[in-house]
Design a protein around this motif. Structure first.
Motif, mmCIF file in Angstrom:
data_model
loop_
_atom_site.group_PDB
_atom_site.id
_atom_site.type_symbol
_atom_site.label_atom_id
_atom_site.label_comp_id
_atom_site.label_asym_id
_atom_site.label_seq_id
_atom_site.Cartn_x
_atom_site.Cartn_y
_atom_site.Cartn_z
ATOM 1 N N ARG A 1 0.837 -1.209 0.000
ATOM 2 C CA ARG A 1 0.000 0.000 0.000
ATOM 3 C C ARG A 1 0.870 1.257 0.000
ATOM 4 O O ARG A 1 0.571 2.229 -0.686
ATOM 5 N N VAL A 2 1.960 1.226 0.764
ATOM 6 C CA VAL A 2 2.889 2.358 0.791
ATOM 7 C C VAL A 2 3.469 2.585 -0.603
ATOM 8 O O VAL A 2 3.524 3.714 -1.096
ATOM 9 N N LYS B 1 -11.172 1.875 0.667
ATOM 10 C CA LYS B 1 -9.788 2.039 0.232
ATOM 11 C C LYS B 1 -9.745 2.951 -0.976
ATOM 12 O O LYS B 1 -10.673 2.991 -1.765
ATOM 13 N N ARG B 2 -8.636 3.674 -1.127
ATOM 14 C CA ARG B 2 -8.431 4.484 -2.324
ATOM 15 C C ARG B 2 -8.182 3.579 -3.516
ATOM 16 O O ARG B 2 -7.801 2.418 -3.351
ATOM 17 N N LEU C 1 0.757 4.027 -2.905
ATOM 18 C CA LEU C 1 0.456 5.431 -2.584
ATOM 19 C C LEU C 1 1.626 6.341 -2.952
ATOM 20 O O LEU C 1 1.412 7.473 -3.396
ATOM 21 N N SER C 2 2.839 5.851 -2.792
ATOM 22 C CA SER C 2 4.013 6.646 -3.184
ATOM 23 C C SER C 2 4.013 6.875 -4.687
ATOM 24 O O SER C 2 4.279 7.986 -5.160
ATOM 25 N N ALA D 1 -5.772 3.345 -5.631
ATOM 26 C CA ALA D 1 -4.425 2.780 -5.692
ATOM 27 C C ALA D 1 -4.272 1.597 -4.744
ATOM 28 O O ALA D 1 -3.604 0.613 -5.044
ATOM 29 N N GLU D 2 -4.942 1.685 -3.597
ATOM 30 C CA GLU D 2 -4.848 0.596 -2.636
ATOM 31 C C GLU D 2 -5.552 -0.647 -3.158
ATOM 32 O O GLU D 2 -5.078 -1.765 -2.974
ATOM 33 N N GLU E 1 1.361 6.822 -6.644
ATOM 34 C CA GLU E 1 0.251 7.734 -6.928
ATOM 35 C C GLU E 1 0.648 9.170 -6.589
ATOM 36 O O GLU E 1 0.316 10.104 -7.327
ATOM 37 N N ASN E 2 1.374 9.359 -5.495
ATOM 38 C CA ASN E 2 1.812 10.685 -5.083
ATOM 39 C C ASN E 2 2.713 11.310 -6.146
ATOM 40 O O ASN E 2 2.557 12.477 -6.510
#
Length: 103
Positions: A11-12, A93-94, A15-16, A96-97, A18-19
């Motif tokens: 997940r990290v 969940k988003r 999200l990274s 990306a998750e 996606e960021n």
């Protein structure tokens, strides 16, 4: 515990990624916005030169009117779509998750 840590790590990572993507898109949009502001200034000056300051004010009023109409229509459309809207979250969940979980 190990599986949970691996899931969180995934997940990290998602999200990274996606960021990074969102930051790049934001930068691109900022550049586009700056270019549009410049174009708008040039066109406004040209309109003022050709038709006078009253023409600029008339165009601004017309644009504001069209914007208000579009916003009102958007609010109507939004109310119609709310019942079927899935939103940014899927099962809490988003996006990306969810993709990371599917991988």
């Amino acid at each position: 515990k190990q599986a949970e840590c691996e899931e969180l790590g995934g997940r990290v990572d998602a999200l990274s990624t996606e960021n990074v993507t969102l930051r790049a898109e934001l930068e691109r949009l900022k550049e586009t916005c700056g270019a549009l502001e410049t174009d708008n200034t040039v066109l406004t000056d040209k309109l003022k030169e050709l038709k006078g300051p009253d023409a600029v004010e008339a165009v601004r009023k017309e644009v504001a009117k069209k914007k208000d109409e579009a916003e009102a229509k958007g609010e109507e459309d939004g109310k119609k779509k709310e019942n079927g809207k899935t939103g940014e979250l899927t099962n809490g969940k988003r996006k990306a998750e969810v993709k990371a979980d599917e991988a």
